[in-house]
Design an enzyme around this catalytic site. Structure first.
Site, PDB file in Angstrom:
ATOM      1  N   GLU B  52       7.805  16.217 -17.154  1.00 39.86           N
ATOM      2  CA  GLU B  52       7.256  16.079 -18.505  1.00 39.86           C
ATOM      3  C   GLU B  52       7.973  16.981 -19.502  1.00 39.86           C
ATOM      4  O   GLU B  52       7.923  16.748 -20.706  1.00 39.86           O
ATOM      5  CB  GLU B  52       5.761  16.448 -18.533  1.00 39.86           C
ATOM      6  CG  GLU B  52       4.864  15.569 -17.693  1.00 39.86           C
ATOM      7  CD  GLU B  52       4.618  16.160 -16.319  1.00 39.86           C
ATOM      8  OE1 GLU B  52       5.598  16.533 -15.633  1.00 39.86           O
ATOM      9  OE2 GLU B  52       3.444  16.249 -15.921  1.00 39.86           O
ATOM     10  N   SER B  53       8.624  18.028 -19.009  1.00 39.20           N
ATOM     11  CA  SER B  53       9.333  18.934 -19.900  1.00 39.20           C
ATOM     12  C   SER B  53      10.602  18.304 -20.477  1.00 39.20           C
ATOM     13  O   SER B  53      11.265  18.920 -21.312  1.00 39.20           O
ATOM     14  CB  SER B  53       9.673  20.235 -19.164  1.00 39.20           C
ATOM     15  OG  SER B  53      10.446  19.957 -18.013  1.00 39.20           O
TER      16      SER B  53
END
Lengths: 238, 226
Positions: B52-53
């Site tokens: 998700e980063s």
């Protein structure tokens, strides 16, 4: 738009933020991509009753999340400690470990701050929509959960989807590696995170950068946020 | 109620989950036991990790003191680049997740129901929770595997008829891997199929430790790791 957006100093960059303002804060949660010099300037500026819109509410100061060992983390917690925040909108307000308490949790327990919890993909899409002139959208995320309570649900292709409204703010604090004086921003690595979306979704976008260069010094192919979205750029070093 | 045999440790749960990865799979790992899966990917299988980063195809954790603040996974750990890594912002990271481009996500769990509902983000005793990307992953990944202990610290079953904790997603779980069982969630609420049990355990012993009715797979066997 102005052709030189350089702001001299972090105090100047935040000096017109009024009490009650809503402020997006970029970054994923660690040191990379987090505009913590702007956060520090906002703490010193002292505006109150703020709405802070950010992925985390500041977990690094108690967990070290995303910070190199040996450095002292700075994060959103400095605003909660200083009693400046009335409302937080985000996805990851508290440390993952139940035994660790951050400043947000303390303020929340004292009932000083309200929480609007949003799934992370919905959070960034609401911000993207806010910057792109889309008032609302439907997503299957959170359908059938308490985070969909009170929201319109419609079925598309046999799947329940939740209506989510666009999200905008008065100010956005973003962080990039390099800006030019026109406000074009270049990001590196996973420090993009929420910065590009937030830069588009505020009335006034302020970019904290490592350095400011003249136009032409950022390869146009490497512009991550076009300058049209950015109002002020302020450098961490002169 | 005493266990007929020891329960598997977290590494062995992760090792069993990693057997589900196929060559070329795009995989997103949650925090906790799921993170451990990257240590046990079978030889000859290349997995592309998504975070998700804003990273696709990151490599192992950086050595202590060598990482960059500009390359983290969703747990805030410094990772290293793999050849062919791609970087992007959060909007793109979640377009990838919601758009069905993630082959498998491995998530932790507080409870999974007979219908495949997952509860993993809100512990009522804490009164506040982090949702992070869990709801988007539960809704968007092509296959959702839950890796967790079979029972909580006080012995309560975590595989249950109905979740009592707030849901992360409804009818989203495909496979449950615990310290005593591998359970497939059959589609269309047709129930839970016990496929494997830990060494020394039996169908009856796993059923006793479970809060929902299990079906016995015709090929029920002991855990396999290779």
């Amino acid at each position: 738009m102005p052709t030189n957006k350089t702001c001299h100093g972090f105090a100047d960059a935040v000096s017109d933020i009024p009490d009650g303002a809503s402020i997006m804060v970029g970054g994923f949660g660690g040191a990379g991509g987090l505009p913590f010099r702007l956060l520090t300037a906002l703490r010193d500026h002292g505006a109150r009753r703020l709405t802070i819109i950010s992925n985390t509410a500041g977990v690094s100061m108690v967990t070290g999340f995303g910070w190199p060992k040996g450095e002292k983390p700075i994060d959103h917690s400095i605003l909660f400690e200083n009693g400046q925040v009335a409302r937080f909108i985000g996805t990851y307000p508290v440390p993952g470990s139940v035994s660790l308490r951050n400043a947000f949790q303390a303020a929340f327990d004292r009932k000083e701050v309200a929480l609007e919890l949003v799934p992370q993909g919905t959070f960034v899409e609401r911000i993207r929509a806010g910057g792109a002139g889309i008032p609302a959208f439907f997503t299957p995320t959170a359908a059938g959960t308490r985070l969909a309570e009170g929201k319109e649900v419609r079925t598309f292709d046999g799947r329940a989807c939740v209506m989510e409204r666009a999200l905008r703010a008065d100010f956005a604090f973003v962080r990039a590696a390099v800006a030019d004086t026109l406000g074009n921003l270049m990001y590196v690595g996973s420090s993009r995170a929420f910065n590009p979306a937030m830069a588009t979704a505020a009335d006034i976008t302020i970019a904290e950068v490592d350095r400011i260069v003249p136009p032409g010094k950022i390869d146009p192919e490497r512009v991550g946020t076009p300058g049209v979205y950015v109002d002020r750029v302020v450098a961490r070093s002169a | 109620m005493s266990d007929p045999a020891p329960r598997l440790d977290r590494d062995l749960i992760a090792m069993r989950v990693a057997r589900e990865f196929e060559d070329g799979f795009v995989v997103n790992l949650g925090i906790g036991i799921p993170t451990l899966c990257s240590n046990f990917v079978p030889e000859g299988v290349q997995v592309l990790y998504q975070s998700e980063s804003g990273v696709l195809n990151y490599g192992p954790l950086a050595e202590e003191g060598r990482g960059s603040i500009d390359l983290i996974n969703a747990g805030g750990q410094f990772v290293t680049p793999n050849p062919g890594m791609a970087l992007f912002d959060s909007a793109e990271a979640f377009a990838m997740i919601r758009g069905g481009h993630i082959d498998v996500t491995v998530l932790g769990g507080l409870q999974v129901s007979r219908a495949g509902d997952l509860a993993n983000w809100f512990l009522p005793s804490r009164g506040i929770g982090n949702v992070g990307g869990a709801m988007d992953l539960a809704a968007g990944a092509r296959k959702v595997i839950v890796a967790m202990e079979h029972n909580d610290r006080t012995g309560n079953p975590k595989v249950v008829d109905q979740c009592t904790f707030p849901l992360t997603g409804a009818r989203c779980v495909d496979l449950i891997v615990t310290d005593i069982a591998v359970i497939e969630v059959l589609p269309d609420e047709r129930g839970l199929l016990l496929k494997e049990h830990a060494p020394g355990w039996s169908f009856e012993a796993v059923q006793k430790a479970t809060g929902a009715r299990l079906e016995r797979s015709p090929s029920l066997a002991e855990f396999t790791f290779a």
